[in-house]
Design a protein around this motif. Structure first.
Motif, PDB file in Angstrom:
ATOM      1  N   TYR A   1      28.346  48.288  21.303  1.00 56.89           N
ATOM      2  CA  TYR A   1      29.270  49.215  21.945  1.00 56.89           C
ATOM      3  C   TYR A   1      29.676  48.649  23.294  1.00 56.89           C
ATOM      4  N   SER A   2      30.947  48.835  23.654  1.00 55.69           N
ATOM      5  CA  SER A   2      31.429  48.486  24.990  1.00 55.69           C
ATOM      6  C   SER A   2      31.420  49.747  25.834  1.00 55.69           C
ATOM      7  N   VAL A   3      30.794  49.662  26.999  1.00 50.51           N
ATOM      8  CA  VAL A   3      30.659  50.823  27.885  1.00 50.51           C
ATOM      9  C   VAL A   3      31.456  50.540  29.157  1.00 50.51           C
ATOM     10  N   PHE A   4      32.490  51.367  29.417  1.00 55.70           N
ATOM     11  CA  PHE A   4      33.286  51.237  30.630  1.00 55.70           C
ATOM     12  C   PHE A   4      32.969  52.413  31.541  1.00 55.70           C
ATOM     13  N   ALA A   5      32.584  52.099  32.774  1.00 48.07           N
ATOM     14  CA  ALA A   5      32.283  53.130  33.760  1.00 48.07           C
ATOM     15  C   ALA A   5      33.173  52.931  34.976  1.00 48.07           C
ATOM     16  N   PRO A   6      33.691  54.008  35.567  1.00 45.68           N
ATOM     17  CA  PRO A   6      34.570  53.857  36.735  1.00 45.68           C
ATOM     18  C   PRO A   6      33.858  53.365  37.984  1.00 45.68           C
ATOM     19  N   SER A   7      32.523  53.409  37.997  1.00 45.69           N
ATOM     20  CA  SER A   7      31.772  52.914  39.149  1.00 45.69           C
ATOM     21  C   SER A   7      30.355  52.595  38.709  1.00 45.69           C
ATOM     22  N   ARG A   8      29.614  51.884  39.554  1.00 47.19           N
ATOM     23  CA  ARG A   8      28.236  51.548  39.234  1.00 47.19           C
ATOM     24  C   ARG A   8      27.344  52.783  39.121  1.00 47.19           C
ATOM     25  N   PRO A   9      27.446  53.768  40.052  1.00 48.99           N
ATOM     26  CA  PRO A   9      26.628  54.980  39.871  1.00 48.99           C
ATOM     27  C   PRO A   9      26.903  55.686  38.549  1.00 48.99           C
ATOM     28  N   ALA A  10      28.177  55.710  38.135  1.00 49.54           N
ATOM     29  CA  ALA A  10      28.503  56.350  36.858  1.00 49.54           C
ATOM     30  C   ALA A  10      27.876  55.582  35.706  1.00 49.54           C
ATOM     31  N   MET A  11      27.862  54.242  35.774  1.00 49.61           N
ATOM     32  CA  MET A  11      27.221  53.436  34.732  1.00 49.61           C
ATOM     33  C   MET A  11      25.720  53.701  34.678  1.00 49.61           C
ATOM     34  N   ASP A  12      25.098  53.795  35.843  1.00 45.71           N
ATOM     35  CA  ASP A  12      23.657  54.067  35.875  1.00 45.71           C
ATOM     36  C   ASP A  12      23.344  55.419  35.247  1.00 45.71           C
ATOM     37  N   GLU A  13      24.157  56.423  35.567  1.00 44.81           N
ATOM     38  CA  GLU A  13      23.931  57.746  34.985  1.00 44.81           C
ATOM     39  C   GLU A  13      24.151  57.720  33.474  1.00 44.81           C
ATOM     40  N   ALA A  14      25.190  57.018  33.026  1.00 44.97           N
ATOM     41  CA  ALA A  14      25.470  56.938  31.588  1.00 44.97           C
ATOM     42  C   ALA A  14      24.337  56.223  30.856  1.00 44.97           C
ATOM     43  N   ARG A  15      23.839  55.139  31.445  1.00 47.09           N
ATOM     44  CA  ARG A  15      22.722  54.415  30.806  1.00 47.09           C
ATOM     45  C   ARG A  15      21.502  55.309  30.676  1.00 47.09           C
ATOM     46  N   SER A  16      21.237  56.103  31.719  1.00 47.72           N
ATOM     47  CA  SER A  16      20.087  57.013  31.675  1.00 47.72           C
ATOM     48  C   SER A  16      20.254  58.048  30.570  1.00 47.72           C
ATOM     49  N   ARG A  17      21.469  58.602  30.455  1.00 44.90           N
ATOM     50  CA  ARG A  17      21.704  59.619  29.420  1.00 44.90           C
ATOM     51  C   ARG A  17      21.574  59.016  28.027  1.00 44.90           C
ATOM     52  N   MET A  18      22.202  57.846  27.827  1.00 45.72           N
ATOM     53  CA  MET A  18      22.155  57.242  26.493  1.00 45.72           C
ATOM     54  C   MET A  18      20.729  56.838  26.124  1.00 45.72           C
ATOM     55  N   ALA A  19      19.967  56.388  27.105  1.00 45.60           N
ATOM     56  CA  ALA A  19      18.575  56.023  26.822  1.00 45.60           C
ATOM     57  C   ALA A  19      17.770  57.238  26.399  1.00 45.60           C
ATOM     58  N   SER A  20      18.046  58.385  27.046  1.00 46.12           N
ATOM     59  CA  SER A  20      17.315  59.601  26.672  1.00 46.12           C
ATOM     60  C   SER A  20      17.676  60.054  25.271  1.00 46.12           C
ATOM     61  N   TRP A  21      18.960  59.885  24.886  1.00 42.94           N
ATOM     62  CA  TRP A  21      19.348  60.268  23.528  1.00 42.94           C
ATOM     63  C   TRP A  21      18.678  59.367  22.496  1.00 42.94           C
TER      64      TRP A  21
END
Length: 608
Positions: A489-509
């Motif tokens: 999967y390609s993950v595009f985040a508008p900023s580094r904090p948003a990427m960190d939050e997205a990684r945390s959420r996806m890891a929890s799922w």
């Protein structure tokens, strides 16, 4: 367009077809003209290259010319081509266009209609013309030689003078429009004469002198990149925005067929609001002017913009305009891109070059003056608006709007030289503000693109029911997750904090129900959690999603319901693990392979 073969491009065909149609018709005009396209591959010029050849070419130039090798129009883009190579292409294009002109002339001679006669409006009486000149000429010279005037005050002074002169004829029956035309013609003649007399322009500059230039970058920290470029009374604000590859601009079908490009990852939006010229008006959809100026500025920057993993949108908003706002957009866009940290192939700039000329008795050009860094009034009163953009090394885009019946090649060559000299000076000034990408590291709000791998059987956990997880992630964080292949999967985040939050959420799922490594062919103890008509649902470990053991895998005998084997919720059975289904990702388990089949029953067919 009636047909398109996807090989030969239609622009030159359209020009030549229109030229031939006018030549054959009874419409009076000074044609015909001929148009050719030129490319350059491996330092060799190509006449009318195909679409595939243009993909390899460093030049895409259309030259339109009329008889006697007079240039009528130039339009093109290039990959930072050298000045001498461009001049060779213009010469060759002008020469080749003569064949088309001669062909159309022969066609006209054989099949053309007689040109119609048209009435020319009789000129104003000479005494009226003389009166207007007497009343206005001296004052016009005073206004045009007052170098303290800016665009607005000069226009107001001329407008007041025009109204004063017209008031002298208010008691006559002469059409006001004709009086205005006579005044404007006298104004234009004096404007041009003063340039020839003094080699000084209406703002006090010499012929090759640039207006005062100022530049600023990083005006708004929340933006990825920003710059304002001001040249005289032309001011353009440029902003850069990065977005995901999915935001690329999809082109129309005709453009896709002619260019071979389905979408653009770099594009420039040029905006010319009414207040740029001191007016109040409604801002609607972009018109042809905005589209043309934006396309020219985009072509000027495209060769120096590297391939990036993002979609790059550059917006050029004209805040004030007094000539050459499209070339100011190139300058401001270059600064804004460098402010955003884009490693350009080199700073790019653009400039407009003008012309005033005198004709002899035969209508040929007898004398001329080339004007560097064109003003709005010089564009209106002059004979040419020649825009050239590029780097210090070479040229990336050009466009010549010629108002005469054609320019000699020597004038075109000199204009290109003047433009290149001015372009180099502008880049020197820009480099004093910013001469390299200003950000070695990324800004905190810069977008981030990463790739993650998700096993096929875990994809439903990532997506959620009906894609709810990814939709919620996009709405709340702006993060877009796009499948690349079966596991990536390609993950595009508008900023580094948003990427960190997205990684945390996806890891929890993905780890909330972590699956231990199961060995293929191993035997495990399973607990029945649900009994169904078709089989039982079992779990091998706590937290596991229940897996189905079908009736056909419970016993060698055919059974209609698991209860015949005494299975109920809470029962424990032994099963063998056979991996996951390659399509659905479901766990494959079997109980019957751990037991022997029942002995065969010998049937006696002898009924006696």
């Amino acid at each position: 367009m009636l047909a398109m073969d996807g090989t030969n491009l239609p622009e030159t065909v359209a020009i030549n077809a229109a030229s031939a149609a006018l030549a054959l018709s009874d419409v009076p005009w000074n044609g015909p003209v001929g148009a050719v396209r030129l490319g350059q591959i491996d330092n060799e010029l190509i006449i009318n290259p195909t679409r595939k050849e243009l993909e390899k070419s460093v030049l895409n130039l259309i030259v339109t010319a009329t008889s006697s090798n007079l240039v009528v129009m130039l339009e093109g883009s290039a990959s930072d081509i050298l000045q001498q190579d461009l001049l060779k292409a213009i010469k060759l294009g002008t020469k080749e266009a003569q064949q088309i002109v001669r062909g159309i002339e022969k066609l006209q001679k054989d099949h053309g209609k007689m040109k119609r006669e048209y009435e020319i409006q009789p000129p104003l009486e000479q005494n009226i013309v003389d009166t207007i000149k007497i009343l206005s000429s001296m004052k016009i010279r005073e206004i045009l030689s007052d170098f303290t005037h800016d665009k607005t005050s000069r226009d107001n002074a001329i407008s007041d003078l025009r109204q004063t002169v017209l008031n002298q004829f208010r008691d006559t029956n002469i059409d006001v429009t004709r009086l205005q035309d006579c005044f404007n013609e006298n104004l234009k003649q004096i404007f041009r004469e003063m340039i020839f007399e003094t080699d000084t322009r209406c703002d006090g500059r010499h012929l090759d002198q640039l207006r005062d230039i100022s530049c600023q970058v990083s005006l708004y920290e929340p933006l990825h990149g920003s710059a304002v470029f001001q040249r005289g009374q032309t001011q353009v604000l440029c902003t850069v925005a990065f977005d995901s590859p999915d935001s690329a601009l999809r082109v129309d079908t005709l453009t896709m067929l002619t260019s071979g490009i389905k979408e653009k990852s770099f594009f420039l939006h040029y905006e010319f609001p009414p207040y740029a010229t001191g007016e109040v008006g409604r801002t609607g959809a972009p018109g042809r002017r905005e589209a043309g100026h934006g396309a020219l500025a985009e072509r000027g920057l495209l060769p120096v913009v590297p391939q990036l993993p993002y979609t790059v949108r550059l917006t050029a908003e004209v805040l004030e305009s007094n000539g050459s706002s499209s070339m100011a957009s190139v300058c401001g866009g270059s600064l804004a891109l460098m402010d955003a940290g884009v490693p350009l192939g080199g700073p790019a700039a653009g400039v407009a070059v003008g012309l005033v000329s005198k004709a002899d008795e035969n209508g040929h050009m007898a004398d001329y003056r080339i004007l560097t860094d064109l003003l709005g009034i010089e564009d209106y009163m002059g004979d040419m608006d020649f825009k050239v953009a590029g780097t210090k090394k070479g040229i990336t885009a050009l466009q010549a709007d010629i108002k005469l019946a054609g320019l000699p090649l020597r004038v075109v060559m000199e204009a290109v030289q003047r433009a290149c000299d001015a372009k180099a000076k502008i880049i020197d000034i820009m480099n004093q503000c910013l001469d390299a990408p200003s950000r070695q590291g990324l800004k905190e709000n810069m977008p981030v693109i990463e790739e993650i791998e998700v096993e096929a059987h875990k994809r439903p956990k990532l997506h959620g029911l009906g894609g709810s997880n990814l939709k919620k992630l996009y709405v709340e964080t702006g993060v877009q997750v796009t499948p690349v292949d079966e596991t990536k999967y390609s993950v595009f985040a508008p900023s580094r904090p948003a990427m960190d939050e997205a990684r945390s959420r996806m890891a929890s799922w993905l780890t909330s129900e972590r699956t231990p490594e199961l060995e293929f062919g191993a035997i495990y103890k399973a607990r029945v959690v649900e009994v169904r008509d078709i089989g039982v649902l079992v779990t091998l470990y706590p937290g596991m999603s229940p897996a189905l053991v079908h009736n056909t895998q419970l016993d060698h005998r055919k059974i209609m319901h698991p209860s015949v084997l005494g299975l109920e919720v809470g029962s424990e059975i032994q099963v063998k693990y056979f991996g996951r289904d390659p399509v659905s990702g479901q766990v494959r388990l079997s109980k019957k392979v751990l037991s022997s089949p029942p002995p065969a029953v010998v049937r006696n067919l002898d009924k006696s």
